[in-house]
Design a protein around this motif. Structure first.
Motif, PDB file in Angstrom:
ATOM      1  N   CYS A 114       0.846  -1.194   0.000  1.00 40.70           N
ATOM      2  CA  CYS A 114       0.000   0.000   0.000  1.00 40.70           C
ATOM      3  C   CYS A 114       0.880   1.241   0.000  1.00 40.70           C
ATOM      4  O   CYS A 114       1.975   1.261   0.573  1.00 40.70           O
ATOM      5  CB  CYS A 114      -0.918  -0.022   1.224  1.00 40.70           C
ATOM      6  N   SER A 115       0.402   2.295  -0.668  1.00 38.81           N
ATOM      7  CA  SER A 115       1.209   3.509  -0.820  1.00 38.81           C
ATOM      8  C   SER A 115       1.318   4.319   0.470  1.00 38.81           C
ATOM      9  O   SER A 115       2.128   5.246   0.552  1.00 38.81           O
ATOM     10  CB  SER A 115       0.627   4.395  -1.927  1.00 38.81           C
ATOM     11  N   VAL A 116       0.515   4.007   1.474  1.00 41.80           N
ATOM     12  CA  VAL A 116       0.566   4.737   2.750  1.00 41.80           C
ATOM     13  C   VAL A 116       0.615   3.727   3.891  1.00 41.80           C
ATOM     14  O   VAL A 116       0.213   2.567   3.747  1.00 41.80           O
ATOM     15  CB  VAL A 116      -0.653   5.676   2.921  1.00 41.80           C
ATOM     16  N   GLY A 121      -4.835   4.585   0.697  1.00 42.22           N
ATOM     17  CA  GLY A 121      -3.833   4.716  -0.348  1.00 42.22           C
ATOM     18  C   GLY A 121      -4.204   3.874  -1.551  1.00 42.22           C
ATOM     19  O   GLY A 121      -5.370   3.514  -1.737  1.00 42.22           O
ATOM     20  N   THR A 123      -2.769   0.502  -4.288  1.00 43.71           N
ATOM     21  CA  THR A 123      -1.831  -0.594  -4.530  1.00 43.71           C
ATOM     22  C   THR A 123      -2.019  -1.060  -5.964  1.00 43.71           C
ATOM     23  O   THR A 123      -3.094  -0.872  -6.561  1.00 43.71           O
ATOM     24  CB  THR A 123      -2.065  -1.755  -3.552  1.00 43.71           C
ATOM     25  N   THR A 124      -1.000  -1.667  -6.567  1.00 45.04           N
ATOM     26  CA  THR A 124      -1.032  -2.075  -7.970  1.00 45.04           C
ATOM     27  C   THR A 124      -0.536  -3.504  -8.126  1.00 45.04           C
ATOM     28  O   THR A 124       0.167  -4.035  -7.255  1.00 45.04           O
ATOM     29  CB  THR A 124      -0.156  -1.152  -8.840  1.00 45.04           C
TER      30      THR A 124
END
Length: 347
Positions: A114-116, A121, A123-124
């Protein structure tokens, strides 16, 4: 080269100056013989046929050589084109002989981090067109190679900012006469979080300071503790921290310039506790607007919002400077102040 031949005509006898056998021996050198008159005939020599023929042969040979070169070059170009066409045909033929493979997707990779670390946030995850890879004439995979989705970890705590204590007042701006000094504070006790609220109020305070008198006299003032009467639009004060030569008129709330020069004018407003109104004034000189003043405003009744504004202005003796067009004077706390300092006198 032309040759003229003369001969004399006697009665019954023609005697040319050149003999007949000489004419026959040089038949190629004498092309035209012209007779004229009874007394003489003129023989004119022109270019010989042999020389003309030789020149013609040389020109013809040169043209033939150039023609050969052009033919050789054209042959090289045509040969190159033929080779290129044949090679292209062979390449296309070889491609068509190979089997055509269309591309296909691999399975999706795992979702990334997760970006945070807290809050919401993204995710990819990805996949590739390599199962199998498409051949040269094959079709590429349809669709997208990546996916994005929202992710959420634990909720983030919201922290509002808080002011540190005021630092000590800094050194006076002048070594003699009246100057100004400043002190600061920062919104870092604690620092506000991303969603937190920044501190209300100002991070800078300014007040006048006075050292020993300068030999040519310094002029300045600093007044505080504003007073308010119903209908007033000019801010007046009833206390002076410094008033050199009484340049500030407490009664009228005006600074009357006595020495020409460049002045620094500073105004600071502080709102009283348990109110939600705002305080706003502007700088005026001789009833004309010269600059915007401070605006202290907040919707929180427990705050003490403050604001500071300053301008530099050239004044001449007799100019009257004051804070006018004021609104909300009833909300001004005793810490509100007005300061003026001569920083560059005109001699």
């Amino acid at each position: 080269m032309a040759t003229t031949v003369r001969y004399t005509k006697s009665p019954g006898v023609d005697k040319p100056s050149i003999k007949l056998n000489e004419l026959e021996a040089n038949e190629g050198d004498y092309a035209i013989i012209t007779r004229g008159g009874d007394m003489e005939e003129t023989y004119q020599n022109v270019k010989t046929e042999r020389k003309v023929n030789s020149d013609k042969i040389g020109v013809s040979k040169e043209k033939r050589d150039k023609t050969k070169i052009v033919i050789v070059l054209l042959g090289c170009v045509v040969s190159g084109l033929v080779v290129a066409v044949v090679f292209s045909i062979l390449v296309i033929f070889s491609i068509h002989q190979k089997p055509v493979t269309n591309g296909d997707w691999t399975s999706w990779a795992d979702w990334g981090a997760c970006s945070v670390t807290c809050g919401i946030g993204i995710t990819t995850r990805i996949r590739t067109c390599s199962n199998p890879r498409p051949s040269t004439m094959g079709q590429y995979c349809e669709g997208t190679s990546d996916q994005v989705q929202i992710c959420g970890n634990s909720s983030c705590s919201v922290t509002d900012g808080g002011w540190t204590d005021w630092e000590n007042w800094r050194a006076c701006s002048v070594t003699c006469g009246t100057g100004f000094t400043t002190r600061i504070r920062t919104c870092s006790n604690p620092k506000p979080s991303i969603m937190g609220r920044y501190c209300d109020g100002t991070s800078l305070q300014v007040q006048s300071c006075s050292n020993t008198s300068c030999s040519d006299g310094g002029f300045g003032f600093s007044v505080h503790r504003p007073i308010w009467n119903s209908g007033d639009t000019t801010m007046k004060f009833n206390a002076a921290a410094y008033n050199d030569n009484d340049v500030f008129n407490i009664t009228s709330g005006e600074f009357v310039c006595q020495k020409e020069g460049l002045y620094l004018l500073i105004s600071t407003f502080l709102r009283v506790y348990n109110t939600t109104g705002s305080i706003d004034c502007n700088f005026y000189k001789n009833s004309k607007f010269i600059g915007y003043g401070p605006l202290a405003s907040s919707n929180n009744a427990s705050d003490h919002p403050s604001a500071t504004s300053s301008i530099l202005h050239h004044l001449k003796p007799g100019d009257r400077v004051y804070l006018g067009s004021c609104e909300g004077l009833r909300y001004a706390a005793g810490g509100s102040s007005f300061t003026g300092v001569l920083i560059n006198p005109m001699h």
